[in-house]
Scaffold this active site. Structure first.
Site: not given
Length: 549
Positions: A465-466
């Protein structure tokens, strides 16, 4: 080649923007480095571990060695395919908590409060099984469904949360996120419902959208204005010109990279690589955030897990059933139960997320526990650690340098220890007793802070989930990259609209809020006023200041 708008990236955000612009009659060119999303590895939900580990579909990024994780380098999958990461992700759909977006507004993203973004969440989705039309969209392009929960482990996990004293929520994407309940997914009629299926194909059907395969090298800027994108295509290098605007929707890794290659970023860093500075924006590439998680694994006392299919014949059966009927285990991502809880009293809204899975296996499918087992993915939602994406070289072909600085803030360790201990308590409830044989990982021998810290250091993995590397904020904020209308500060005719603009990571998986951001950005791009704000109020535990549950 030219169009009104040139979008870089046919991923979650790029597909949604392309559809909304096409719907309004605008001519759009979408640049995508990857190829087709056809084939069962992408379209079959149960095969989710395959595409994210195939070089044909994934950029193959890795982090630099992470000091907080014992020097381990973690994979950072990003979709290099039509549909982008929505074509290789786990298909879990989470809006995020209402307070996430209120926090965005407090951080300078004016007009992005929960009241402002809820109408866009509703516009984008077609909810099947949610809490109704007040809170959920009922006719949008993105189908959101729930699994059958036919495996008894799913409901046992939810019941265990209830027995441990936590709420049960019928719709964590509705009024009440906090609690345990059914998980939702972007799956429709047994098929991955990616942004390509939901948005891009309808957009292309209008005749207003053309997809060009190629590697975007830089945004071409003349006299302070973006006028196109330089692209390496199969036909050679060319500039695709934009009559109105260029829109970067290339991911939280590639969007800041492209800005820096185009001369927009920290001046000193650009100078190191011999890139002429167009706009000195020190926030480009900074503010990198992610979710880390550990897999708490348990051996099963009953043979009810998916392990029975974890062999050549079992996988062949599941695949054949899906190919013929679009039903069965292959039609589910197997994330069908979840939980959102608070780690301690004084936390206003959940800061821990659970994904339950009825098999004990690594997310990438490369290692499975010997025998029947199950697991829950658990991790803190709002780490205070921050990293950065920087250039490795001035060459567009080279991957950027990715440093997350995982576990670099002391609070991360305290929050992760709470995850482990609270999870053990949940799996110790009567509802799980018929199914739990013993704890595989971390193993009950690990009890002290130091022992749990060692497990986290050795086994924590990215939840993929960058975000945050082109942070949205007010134009007066030196660390902001785009303003609240997603315009790049200091350059005309250029926007960024993907998860890189998030000021702070949201509570849960990022595909939902990324598409929402694209929906809202499309109205800004078209010069339309925002949708009317909502007056609905989310549920907050009334005793949150004094009670953990």
């Amino acid at each position: 080649m030219h169009a009104d708008y040139v979008i870089v990236g046919a991923g979650s955000a790029g597909c949604a923007i392309a559809w909304r612009l096409a719907e309004a009659g605008r001519r759009v060119v979408v640049i995508e480095h990857g190829g087709s999303d056809a084939g069962p590895f992408i379209q079959m939900p149960g095969a989710l571990s395959y595409p994210m580990n195939m070089g044909i579909y994934d950029w193959g990024f890795r982090s630099e060695p992470e000091p907080g994780l014992g020097g381990r380098s973690l994979v950072t999958p990003r979709g290099k395919v039509i549909g982008g990461s929505s074509s290789i992700n786990g298909m879990v759909f989470v809006r995020g908590h209402a307070r996430d977006f209120d926090t965005w507004a407090e951080m300078g993203a004016d007009g992005w409060r929960f009241a402002d973004v809820l109408p866009y969440f509703k516009r984008m989705e077609h909810s099947h099984g949610g809490s109704g039309a007040d809170w959920r969209g009922m006719s949008g392009p993105l189908h959101v469904t729930r699994g059958s929960r036919s495996n008894p482990l799913f409901d046992a996990f939810i019941d265990a949360g209830r027995q441990a004293g936590y709420p049960v929520t019928s719709d964590y994407n509705g009024r009440q996120q906090e609690g345990f309940g059914p998980m939702e997914a972007t799956i429709w009629k047994g098929r991955r419902w990616s942004a390509a299926n939901a948005y891009l194909r309808p957009a292309m059907a209008t005749g207003n959208v053309h997809v060009t395969r190629g590697l975007a090298r830089r945004v071409v800027i003349e006299n302070g204005r973006a006028i196109g994108v330089e692209v390496d295509t199969p036909a050679g290098r060319q500039v695709i010109r934009a009559g109105a605007e260029v829109i970067l929707a290339a991911s939280s890794i590639n969007s800041p990279k492209l800005l820096m290659l185009s001369g927009i970023g920290p001046a000193a860093h650009l100078a190191e690589h011999g890139i002429a500075v167009v706009a000195d924006r020190p926030g480009v590439g900074a503010n990198l955030q992610d979710h880390l998680e550990v897999y708490m694994q348990y051996a099963a006392a009953r043979p009810v897990t998916l392990f029975r299919y974890w062999n050549l014949w079992g996988k062949a059966w599941v695949g054949a059933q899906w190919l013929l009927t679009r039903r069965g285990l292959g039609a589910s991502n197997q994330f069908e139960a979840c939980g959102f809880i608070r780690s301690r009293a004084g936390i206003e809204y959940p800061d821990i997320q659970y994904h339950f899975l009825p098999i004990a296996v690594r997310y990438d499918g490369q290692a499975v526990a010997a025998g029947h087992g199950f697991q829950v993915h658990v991790g803190p939602m709002r780490s205070k650690s921050r990293g950065a994406v920087t250039l490795r070289s001035p060459r567009a072909e080279d991957a950027p340098v990715i440093r997350f600085n995982y576990m670099s803030h002391p609070d991360d360790w305290e929050e992760f220890r709470a995850c482990v201990r609270l999870t053990r308590e949940i799996f110790g409830q009567p509802a799980m007793a018929p199914f739990v044989r013993y704890e595989i990982q971390p193993g009950t021998a690990l009890q002290s802070d130091a022992e749990i810290d060692g497990f986290i250091r050795d086994h924590a993995e990215s939840a993929y989930h960058p975000c945050g590397t082109c942070r949205m904020g007010r134009a007066s904020d030196r660390m902001a990259v785009v303003d609240p209308e997603t315009r790049v500060i200091g350059v005309d005719g250029l926007r960024v609209a993907d998860s890189s603009i998030f000021p702070q990571v949201t509570n849960g998986n990022l595909n939902g809020p990324t598409i929402m951001a694209a929906e809202k950005a499309s109205d800004h791009i078209l010069g339309r006023g925002p949708l009317p704000a909502s007056n609905l109020e989310p549920w907050i535990n009334p005793d949150w200041q004094h009670s953990q549950r």
